[in-house]
Structure formats: C-alpha cells, structure tokens
Design a protein around this motif. Structure first.
Motif, PDB file in Angstrom:
ATOM      1  N   THR A 177     -10.813 -15.489  18.762  1.00  0.00           N
ATOM      2  CA  THR A 177     -11.397 -15.951  20.025  1.00  0.00           C
ATOM      3  C   THR A 177     -12.490 -16.997  19.809  1.00  0.00           C
ATOM      4  N   GLY A 209      -0.875 -18.284  25.940  1.00  0.00           N
ATOM      5  CA  GLY A 209      -1.635 -19.401  25.408  1.00  0.00           C
ATOM      6  C   GLY A 209      -2.046 -19.231  23.964  1.00  0.00           C
ATOM      7  N   ARG A 217      -4.839 -16.318  13.915  1.00  0.00           N
ATOM      8  CA  ARG A 217      -4.205 -15.277  14.732  1.00  0.00           C
ATOM      9  C   ARG A 217      -3.140 -14.566  13.911  1.00  0.00           C
ATOM     10  N   ALA A 232      -9.412 -14.103  25.342  1.00  0.00           N
ATOM     11  CA  ALA A 232      -8.738 -15.214  24.671  1.00  0.00           C
ATOM     12  C   ALA A 232      -8.375 -16.355  25.613  1.00  0.00           C
ATOM     13  N   SER A 233      -8.766 -16.250  26.869  1.00  0.00           N
ATOM     14  CA  SER A 233      -8.377 -17.260  27.846  1.00  0.00           C
ATOM     15  C   SER A 233      -9.215 -18.523  27.721  1.00  0.00           C
ATOM     16  N   LYS A 234      -8.674 -19.617  28.178  1.00  0.00           N
ATOM     17  CA  LYS A 234      -9.383 -20.897  28.158  1.00  0.00           C
ATOM     18  C   LYS A 234     -10.672 -20.843  28.985  1.00  0.00           C
ATOM     19  N   ARG A 288      -9.458 -21.502  20.517  1.00  0.00           N
ATOM     20  CA  ARG A 288      -8.466 -22.323  21.206  1.00  0.00           C
ATOM     21  C   ARG A 288      -8.800 -23.801  21.006  1.00  0.00           C
ATOM     22  N   GLN A 289      -7.760 -24.592  20.761  1.00  0.00           N
ATOM     23  CA  GLN A 289      -7.982 -26.014  20.531  1.00  0.00           C
ATOM     24  C   GLN A 289      -7.771 -26.854  21.788  1.00  0.00           C
ATOM     25  N   ASP A 290      -7.522 -26.184  22.929  1.00  0.00           N
ATOM     26  CA  ASP A 290      -7.398 -26.925  24.191  1.00  0.00           C
ATOM     27  C   ASP A 290      -8.683 -26.865  25.009  1.00  0.00           C
ATOM     28  N   GLN A 303      -2.279 -22.059  21.387  1.00  0.00           N
ATOM     29  CA  GLN A 303      -3.409 -22.986  21.338  1.00  0.00           C
ATOM     30  C   GLN A 303      -4.403 -22.618  20.241  1.00  0.00           C
ATOM     31  N   VAL A 304      -4.211 -21.457  19.613  1.00  0.00           N
ATOM     32  CA  VAL A 304      -5.055 -21.011  18.499  1.00  0.00           C
ATOM     33  C   VAL A 304      -4.320 -21.327  17.194  1.00  0.00           C
ATOM     34  N   GLU A 333     -13.399 -18.838  27.056  1.00  0.00           N
ATOM     35  CA  GLU A 333     -13.908 -19.547  25.882  1.00  0.00           C
ATOM     36  C   GLU A 333     -14.735 -20.768  26.291  1.00  0.00           C
TER      37      GLU A 333
END
Length: 338
Positions: A126, A108, A117, A274-276, A292-294, A111-112, A279
């Motif tokens: 993160t 994922g 990154r 770093a997981s959705k 993350r942008q999701d 998504q960053v 976060e």
C-alpha cells in the motif's frame, strides 16, 4: 522560525484519542465492525478509520503496536482469529506469514509493481518506504552536502550524521543490509559499512533522527523519505537527497487474516487501503509514497516518481533470514567505532 513541535507533534506522530492500542477488541461478528491490526501510528490509523467509516458505515476497531508483536498475536490466535486485517507491516513479514492470510484480488492491483504484491493475492503493498539522506540546509549549504552513501564516509561529516540503531528500526536494518548487498556482501562491503557507521551518531529511535535533523541539531540524517518532506512542509530547512549510488525502497502492505470474524468487511477494508483515493489521501496528509503507480505525486514538495530513483536490488527473504547474525555484526561495528 518556529517548527511545529517536532515530528512527534506533527501529523504523523500525534496521539489521537479513540484509536485503540494493544488491548484486544471483542471479535465483532456484526456487519458494522472490522478489526484492524496495524503497525502504523495512531494518526494514520485514525485517518483510515474515519475515512472507511464515512465511506461504508463500518467501524474499524484498531489494535496498534509493533509489527513483530502483531504477528506473534496472529500466530497465537490462529485457532480462533480475533483480527480481520493486518496493515502497515513490511513485505518481508507479509511473505513470511502468508499462510495466515486469505487470498483476495484487489481491484487495481496491477497498478502496484509486481515486486510489491503477492502473485497469489495473499497481500498487497500500500505504500513504499524509501531510505534517503536528509540534510538541514541551514546547517550545511545546499550545494555542499553529500550526494551519495559513499560521500557520507568523508571525515568532514563525522559527528554531524545521525542514524537509528538497526536493532530498533526496520528501515535502518534494510539500509545497512541493502548497502552490504550492493557492495558485494563480503569483507570489503563490511569494511565500507564500518567506515560509514564510524561517522554516525547512533540514536535509539527513528523519530530522534527525524527531529534532530529537522531542528538542525544534527545536520545530516540517514532517514526516510516521508519524514524529510513532512519537515520541509512544516517550514524546516530540510532537503531530501536520493543517493546517487542507489537506495532501497521497501513495501508496507495489507492482508486479510484467514478465518477472521468479519471476512466480508475485511476484504472491503483491504480494498479501501489499496485504493487510489486512499493512497492519494495518505500522500497528501502524511507524505507516504503510494505503492500504486497511478497516483500523481503532486503537492509533495518535489517527490520524484519511483522510476527516477536509482533503486538497489534488495533480497528481503535473504536479509530477513540473516537478521540475527547481521544485527550482531552491526552491533559489534557500532561498539568498535564509538
């Protein structure tokens, strides 16, 4: 209204038993441990340690201190690393010290945004720290406050505006250097920064800025996004202002330390950080903007998507290399304007 014991007494800065400080943990080779070198506060560390333990059964042994101290430790231990993961430190420091990291492709990671990154998977952002203006709306009418950094130079705000000494705060240094860059990095830019600093009361710690603005002791603060939303969530009349002339957003991130004692667990921990879901949890609990942008920015009191914030370009490598000289000049400006 009674606010909740200042920011030091709220979720972000409460001391939590069971999270280790700088005392070195034993290097655990057993499957059940991972050693985290963290520059985050104890409450955030505990949220992560508890969540990771619940999900994986692995115990996180936390070494918690300032990012500069952490990296001095990583460097001194390079022949015999005692830590597995470093986290909560700036992208600039992660870039500078990337030779001490193992590449790890986080699921994922796309998504960053690329600027937050490493292209070779040596570190990943993160969360993002966004510099803002925080306004106490009990002290200043919401409609009559500043809208930009330039507005803060107005003589009417002199003595009402607080700022953390950039020698003691990474975000204060980034704010000042970001404005210098945006204004041309020349004598005229330094003159504008001097005018801005002349209006400020300079405090030694960021928490004094956050607390003073939240309680109304100081109507305005050059602050961080999460602190404003946290104070507002706790009932204080704090408004977060994203300057119309642009601001800086800097990543904090995580990396696997090369040669650490628990490599497999280290990779699992970075994946977790770093997981959705993680976060999302930290956003809900601490108002820290996800890298993350999701991750949906729900229940944040109005935190806008990153795309809606005017961001200034920031050359962290340049300003990190120029830190000593820039801080000296900023110190001189502070002294000259007292």
């Amino acid at each position: 209204m009674q606010y909740k014991n200042g920011l030091m007494g709220t979720l972000l800065f409460a001391g939590v038993a069971g999270v280790m400080t700088l005392a070195a943990p034993a290097a655990h080779a057993a499957d059940g441990h991972v050693v985290l070198y963290s520059a985050n506060d104890d409450t955030v560390n505990k949220l992560i340690a508890d969540g990771f333990k619940k999900e994986t059964g692995i115990t996180v042994d936390v070494v918690s201190t300032g990012s500069g101290v952490l990296f001095r430790r990583v460097i001194s231990e390079q022949g015999n690393p005692q830590g597995d993961v470093v986290w909560g430190v700036s992208a600039a420091l992660l870039k500078q010290n990337s030779k001490y990291f193992d590449a790890h492709a986080v699921k994922g990671a796309d998504q960053v945004p690329a600027q937050y990154r490493d292209p070779n998977n040596l570190w990943i952002g993160t969360n993002l720290q966004v510099a803002v203006i925080a306004q106490n709306t009990k002290s200043i009418d919401p409609a009559k406050g500043p809208k930009s950094w330039e507005d803060l130079m107005d003589p009417q705000w002199k003595g009402k505006l607080v700022y953390t000494d950039p020698a003691n705060s990474g975000f204060s240094y980034a704010t000042a250097s970001g404005l210098l860059g945006a204004w041309g990095d020349n004598d005229a830019a330094w003159a504008k920064v001097k005018k801005l600093i002349a209006n400020t009361k300079v405090l030694n710690r960021s928490t004094l800025v956050f607390d003073g603005n939240g309680t109304g002791e100081y109507p305005l603060g050059i602050s961080l996004e999460y602190a404003g939303y946290l104070w507002a969530h706790n009932g204080a009349p704090v408004k977060v202002i994203y300057p119309a002339d642009g601001t800086v957003a800097l990543a904090e991130g995580a990396a696997v330390i090369k040669g650490g004692p628990n490599t497999a667990n280290a990779r699992a921990l970075v994946d977790f950080l770093a997981s959705k879901p993680t976060e999302e949890m930290l956003l809900k609990s601490t108002f820290r903007r996800p890298a993350r942008q999701d991750v949906a920015l729900t229940d944040t009191g109005g935190m806008p998507p990153l795309a809606q914030i005017k961001l200034l370009p920031y050359d962290d490598a340049k300003w990190e290399a120029a830190r000593t000289d820039t801080l000296r000049k900023l110190k001189d400006l502070i002294q000259e304007t007292r």
